[in-house]
Scaffold this motif. Sequence first.
Motif, mmCIF file in Angstrom:
data_model
loop_
_atom_site.group_PDB
_atom_site.id
_atom_site.type_symbol
_atom_site.label_atom_id
_atom_site.label_comp_id
_atom_site.label_asym_id
_atom_site.label_seq_id
_atom_site.Cartn_x
_atom_site.Cartn_y
_atom_site.Cartn_z
ATOM 1 N N TYR A 4 0.040 4.617 -8.074
ATOM 2 C CA TYR A 4 0.182 4.678 -6.622
ATOM 3 C C TYR A 4 1.503 5.330 -6.224
ATOM 4 N N GLN A 28 0.337 -0.610 5.688
ATOM 5 C CA GLN A 28 -0.694 0.419 5.720
ATOM 6 C C GLN A 28 -0.814 0.902 7.165
ATOM 7 N N LEU A 103 -3.906 -2.858 -3.973
ATOM 8 C CA LEU A 103 -4.076 -1.482 -3.509
ATOM 9 C C LEU A 103 -5.435 -0.918 -3.928
#
Length: 173
Positions: A4, A28, A103
């Motif tokens: 990520y 987010q 995630l």
Amino acid sequence: ISAYASRGRRFHFLPQGDRGQAHVLVLQPAPATSAIEDELPFALLAELAIGAVRSRANNTLRHQQGVTYGTHPRITQGKQLGLLLIEADFEEDQAAQAITALLDILEQLSNHPVGAAELAGAKIALRAQLQRAAHHSLGLTQLAADLFTSHGNPARLAELQAQGRIDAQRLRV
């Protein structure tokens, strides 16, 4: 986490002292208040992915892996930007693995369809959450502000009614 991080995500680890746990905050993007049509569907997806006891995150991280007592979402919105804040506490030695799993869960929402039973459960959980929020002073204040700023916008009033927060037939704007 490195997969990520290589895609532009940033991670900061701050020591918690003797706690032995990592308090994790994940931000987010979320719909802004100007994106009225996206607000409720996004809240439903956040509940489905992170919030409810039977959410994907709680099933994976709490019930299957046993690395947290729960994950908690909160949506904060401004006129131009909205943010989804996800909070959880993980054992320090399991934090990287748990963050990666969290995630992955968020990413899977765009790749895997949501089943009818899972969607129905998330709707029930979100409705209960909205009803609790509407029955205390802060929730009522937020609802009043939302109604005031909608300026009688029929689409916004219909959305609030769909959320179970108002009875548009009895409301005088």
